[in-house]
Write a protein that holds these residues in place. Structure first.
Motif, short mmCIF file in Angstrom:
data_model
loop_
_atom_site.label_atom_id
_atom_site.label_comp_id
_atom_site.label_asym_id
_atom_site.label_seq_id
_atom_site.Cartn_x
_atom_site.Cartn_y
_atom_site.Cartn_z
N LEU A 37 3.45 5.88 -2.79
CA LEU A 37 4.65 6.58 -3.25
C LEU A 37 4.69 6.66 -4.77
O LEU A 37 5.10 7.67 -5.35
CB LEU A 37 5.90 5.87 -2.72
CG LEU A 37 6.12 5.94 -1.20
CD1 LEU A 37 7.33 5.11 -0.80
CD2 LEU A 37 6.29 7.38 -0.75
N GLU A 38 4.27 5.58 -5.44
CA GLU A 38 4.24 5.59 -6.90
C GLU A 38 3.24 6.60 -7.42
O GLU A 38 3.49 7.29 -8.42
CB GLU A 38 3.90 4.18 -7.41
CG GLU A 38 3.97 4.04 -8.93
CD GLU A 38 5.37 4.28 -9.46
OE1 GLU A 38 5.49 4.69 -10.63
OE2 GLU A 38 6.35 4.04 -8.71
N LYS A 39 2.10 6.70 -6.73
CA LYS A 39 1.10 7.70 -7.13
C LYS A 39 1.65 9.11 -6.96
O LYS A 39 1.43 9.98 -7.81
CB LYS A 39 -0.15 7.52 -6.29
CG LYS A 39 -1.33 8.38 -6.73
CD LYS A 39 -2.57 8.06 -5.93
CE LYS A 39 -3.75 8.91 -6.39
NZ LYS A 39 -4.98 8.60 -5.61
N GLU A 40 2.39 9.34 -5.86
CA GLU A 40 3.01 10.65 -5.65
C GLU A 40 4.04 10.93 -6.73
O GLU A 40 4.13 12.06 -7.23
CB GLU A 40 3.68 10.69 -4.27
CG GLU A 40 2.73 10.76 -3.10
CD GLU A 40 1.98 12.09 -3.07
OE1 GLU A 40 2.57 13.12 -3.41
OE2 GLU A 40 0.79 12.08 -2.72
N LYS A 41 4.81 9.90 -7.11
CA LYS A 41 5.80 10.09 -8.18
C LYS A 41 5.12 10.46 -9.49
O LYS A 41 5.59 11.32 -10.23
CB LYS A 41 6.63 8.82 -8.36
CG LYS A 41 7.59 8.54 -7.22
CD LYS A 41 8.38 7.26 -7.49
CE LYS A 41 9.34 6.95 -6.36
NZ LYS A 41 10.07 5.68 -6.59
N GLU A 42 4.00 9.77 -9.79
CA GLU A 42 3.28 10.07 -11.02
C GLU A 42 2.74 11.50 -10.99
O GLU A 42 2.76 12.20 -12.00
CB GLU A 42 2.12 9.08 -11.20
CG GLU A 42 2.56 7.67 -11.57
CD GLU A 42 3.24 7.62 -12.92
OE1 GLU A 42 2.88 8.44 -13.80
OE2 GLU A 42 4.16 6.81 -13.10
N LYS A 43 2.26 11.94 -9.81
CA LYS A 43 1.75 13.30 -9.70
C LYS A 43 2.87 14.31 -9.96
O LYS A 43 2.69 15.27 -10.70
CB LYS A 43 1.16 13.50 -8.30
CG LYS A 43 0.53 14.89 -8.11
CD LYS A 43 0.18 15.13 -6.66
CE LYS A 43 -0.84 14.15 -6.16
NZ LYS A 43 -1.24 14.43 -4.74
N VAL A 68 0.84 -1.21 0.00
CA VAL A 68 0.00 0.00 0.00
C VAL A 68 0.87 1.25 0.00
O VAL A 68 0.61 2.21 -0.73
CB VAL A 68 -0.95 0.00 1.22
CG1 VAL A 68 -1.63 1.34 1.37
CG2 VAL A 68 -1.98 -1.11 1.08
N GLU A 69 1.93 1.24 0.81
CA GLU A 69 2.83 2.39 0.87
C GLU A 69 3.57 2.59 -0.45
O GLU A 69 3.75 3.72 -0.92
CB GLU A 69 3.82 2.20 2.02
CG GLU A 69 4.82 3.34 2.20
CD GLU A 69 4.17 4.65 2.60
OE1 GLU A 69 4.85 5.69 2.52
OE2 GLU A 69 2.99 4.64 3.00
N LEU A 70 4.00 1.47 -1.07
CA LEU A 70 4.66 1.57 -2.37
C LEU A 70 3.72 2.15 -3.42
O LEU A 70 4.12 2.97 -4.26
CB LEU A 70 5.16 0.19 -2.81
CG LEU A 70 6.37 -0.37 -2.06
CD1 LEU A 70 6.68 -1.78 -2.54
CD2 LEU A 70 7.59 0.52 -2.25
N ALA A 71 2.45 1.72 -3.38
CA ALA A 71 1.46 2.26 -4.32
C ALA A 71 1.26 3.75 -4.10
O ALA A 71 1.13 4.53 -5.05
CB ALA A 71 0.14 1.50 -4.20
#
Length: 370
Positions: free
Chosen positions: A133-139, A128-131
């Motif tokens: 962080l990935e969403k934040e990276k995409e943003k 969940v945390e990796l997802a």
């Protein structure tokens, strides 16, 4: 007397043989213990099976088995249930009658399930945390792609080569309807002070082509209600300004040079007031859009009216405007805002100074830039 000596000799001999046997036993068991230590260090199931299989018919096997189970308990204390489970199964396979080992297997099995459940929960939280962080990276990657111009590489990926903002929407527009537009005209030469009320309309449009920013402005006001003394009252005032504007994105995406035509019309009452009735002029000026203070949007402009060059009685003319926009609602494609506009038109006449100031309250709508 001789019998007593023989008796003592026999006792000494028995003690010697017993001590030798104990020393031999300790040395033998110690060697097996060392092998078991090596097995548990390497966590090798085949080696453990070989040690127990080799010695299971030995009369001292129970010592070897007890030491092995002691090592297994140490694994349990350290939460190493994987090899503990393997090792206790090897012990049971070599001695099915070891009830203590069977009970230990049950304890390890229960603890192992608890451990797996706990580890599964930790792994879920980690995913969940990796997802997240990935969403934040995409943003942030999306923000970077808006902020920088990227060039695609042959082998894939992007290289960011420019720091200028590139918008997915290449155009911007805004329209506002002034539901309350008040003007105040002051003419020093004829001592006229006139207050008028009306409505107004402002439209802005901007587009971008490569590095060129272009668009147009339109402003219009229709003030049909006059206040004050009859000698000062102006029944009708109309102002229209329209013209294109240009800018360079590599200099500023907010700064424009604009030019166009302006028409300022006013009707006098029956008294001769001396105010400027009709003034139609080309203009050239500067405009700055979208100065953001938080969510508040401020724009300002300054114009020179060249019509004074051919209009009798006027030596100089200019205008200025400021608009402050307060957003209060945003939809998917448009947002609504409240606009407060300030405008001023200044005329230096041979007979004195005439100034026309106005303030408007308007409801505006503009497109959402993505």
């Amino acid at each position: 007397m001789r019998f007593e000596k023989i008796k003592k000799f026999i006792l000494l001999l028995m003690c010697f043989l017993s001590t030798s046997s104990i020393f031999a036993l300790e040395e033998y068991v110690s060697d097996v213990y060392k092998k078991i230590d090596t097995v548990f260090t390497a966590k090798s199931e085949p080696q453990l099976y070989d040690v127990l299989e080799t010695n299971k018919n030995d009369k001292y096997y129970y010592l070897i088995e007890n030491y092995t189970m002691k090592k297994i308990r140490r694994l349990i204390v350290n939460n190493d249930y994987d090899f503990a489970m393997v090792a206790i199964i090897v012990v049971i396979e070599n001695n099915l009658e070891n009830e203590e080992a069977v009970e230990m297997y049950s304890v390890i099995s229960d603890a192992y399930e608890v451990q797996k459940t706990y580890e599964a929960e930790l792994e879920y939280k980690r995913q969940v945390e990796l997802a997240r962080l990935e969403k934040e990276k995409e943003k942030h990657r999306g923000a970077v792609e808006k902020e920088y111009v990227s060039a695609k590489k042959n082998e894939g990926g992007s290289v960011y080569v420019s720091g200028k903002e590139t918008k997915l929407s290449s155009y911007w527009w805004k329209a506002s309807l002034g539901i309350a537009d008040f003007s105040y005209l002051k003419d020093v030469g004829s001592d006229v002070n006139a207050l008028n009320y009306g409505i107004c309309l402002d439209v802005d449009y901007e587009n971008s082509t490569n590095n060129i920013l272009w668009g147009f402005d339109f402003t219009g006001s229709f003030r049909f209600l006059g206040f004050g003394k009859e000698k000062n009252m102006i029944p009708l005032m109309v102002n229209l300004d329209v013209g294109p504007k240009l800018g360079l994105a590599n200099i500023s995406k907010n700064f424009f040079v604009r030019a166009g035509f302006s028409a300022m019309l006013a009707t006098k009452n029956s008294n001769e007031t001396g105010i400027l009735e009709n003034f139609i002029t080309p203009y050239i000026g500067l405009n700055y859009q979208r100065l953001m203070l938080g969510s508040v949007n401020i724009s300002a402009g300054l114009d020179y009216y060249a019509g004074h060059l051919y209009t009798k009685g006027i030596n100089f003319a200019m205008g200025a405007d400021v608009n402050v926009s307060f957003p209060f609602a945003e939809l998917e494609r448009v947002k609504l805002n409240l606009n407060i506009g300030l405008k001023d038109k200044f005329f230096l006449k041979e007979s004195g100074i005439e100034n026309r100031a106005s303030i408007s309250l308007a409801i505006g709508v503009e497109n959402v830039i993505k």
